[in-house]
Design a protein around this motif. Structure first.
Motif, PDB file in Angstrom:
ATOM      1  N   PRO A 187       0.977  -1.322  -0.240  1.00  0.00           N
ATOM      2  CA  PRO A 187       0.256   0.228  -0.043  1.00  0.00           C
ATOM      3  C   PRO A 187       0.805   1.300  -0.128  1.00  0.00           C
ATOM      4  CG  PRO A 187      -0.320  -1.297   1.798  1.00  0.00           C
ATOM      5  CD  PRO A 187       0.821  -1.974   0.688  1.00  0.00           C
ATOM      6  N   ARG A 188       0.052   2.140  -0.477  1.00  0.00           N
ATOM      7  CA  ARG A 188       1.744   3.552  -1.034  1.00  0.00           C
ATOM      8  C   ARG A 188       0.994   4.649   0.113  1.00  0.00           C
ATOM      9  NH1 ARG A 188       2.308   5.449  -6.981  1.00  0.00           N
ATOM     10  NH2 ARG A 188       4.113   4.551  -7.358  1.00  0.00           N
ATOM     11  N   GLN A 189       1.634   5.231   0.405  1.00  0.00           N
ATOM     12  CA  GLN A 189       1.532   6.194   1.130  1.00  0.00           C
ATOM     13  C   GLN A 189       0.663   7.808   0.035  1.00  0.00           C
ATOM     14  OE1 GLN A 189       1.895   7.323   5.006  1.00  0.00           O
ATOM     15  NE2 GLN A 189       2.552   4.695   4.721  1.00  0.00           N
ATOM     16  N   HIS A 190      -0.395   8.080   0.246  1.00  0.00           N
ATOM     17  CA  HIS A 190      -0.794   8.673  -0.249  1.00  0.00           C
ATOM     18  C   HIS A 190       0.081   9.805  -0.368  1.00  0.00           C
ATOM     19  CE1 HIS A 190      -4.337   6.913  -1.177  1.00  0.00           C
ATOM     20  NE2 HIS A 190      -4.272   6.694  -0.131  1.00  0.00           N
ATOM     21  N   ARG A 191      -0.094  11.317  -1.026  1.00  0.00           N
ATOM     22  CA  ARG A 191       0.629  12.928  -1.040  1.00  0.00           C
ATOM     23  C   ARG A 191      -0.123  13.113  -0.919  1.00  0.00           C
ATOM     24  NH1 ARG A 191       4.187  14.117  -6.658  1.00  0.00           N
ATOM     25  NH2 ARG A 191       6.044  13.539  -5.206  1.00  0.00           N
ATOM     26  N   ARG A 192       0.569  14.991  -0.420  1.00  0.00           N
ATOM     27  CA  ARG A 192       0.297  15.493   0.197  1.00  0.00           C
ATOM     28  C   ARG A 192      -0.084  16.598  -0.454  1.00  0.00           C
ATOM     29  NH1 ARG A 192       3.020  20.047   3.371  1.00  0.00           N
ATOM     30  NH2 ARG A 192       4.671  19.302   2.281  1.00  0.00           N
TER      31      ARG A 192
END
Length: 76
Positions: A27-32
């Protein structure tokens, strides 16, 4: 001799190969979301709103007036 095809061999060597991309990836971290920056040219009064530094007009200003000068025109 072993009655195995290419798909069987790939499945043995890389079991995750048959899975979909979404299942294989971590799972990827969502970008700000990027913040809109507003630059105002004090010479012309022109405004440029951009979320990144790749704006055509902003690049032209930096070439004409220099990056340090244009960075000082950031509002806010």
């Amino acid at each position: 001799a072993y009655d195995k095809g290419l798909r069987d061999i790939v499945a043995i060597l890389d079991p995750s190969h048959g899975l979909s991309l979404a299942t294989r990836q971590t799972p990827r971290q969502h970008r700000r979301p990027r913040v809109v920056k507003v630059y105002e040219n004090p010479h012309t009064g022109e405004l440029i709103e951009t979320k990144g530094g790749n704006h055509r007009g902003l690049k032209a200003w930096k070439q004409q007036y220099g990056p340090a000068a244009v960075d000082s025109w950031l509002r806010g």
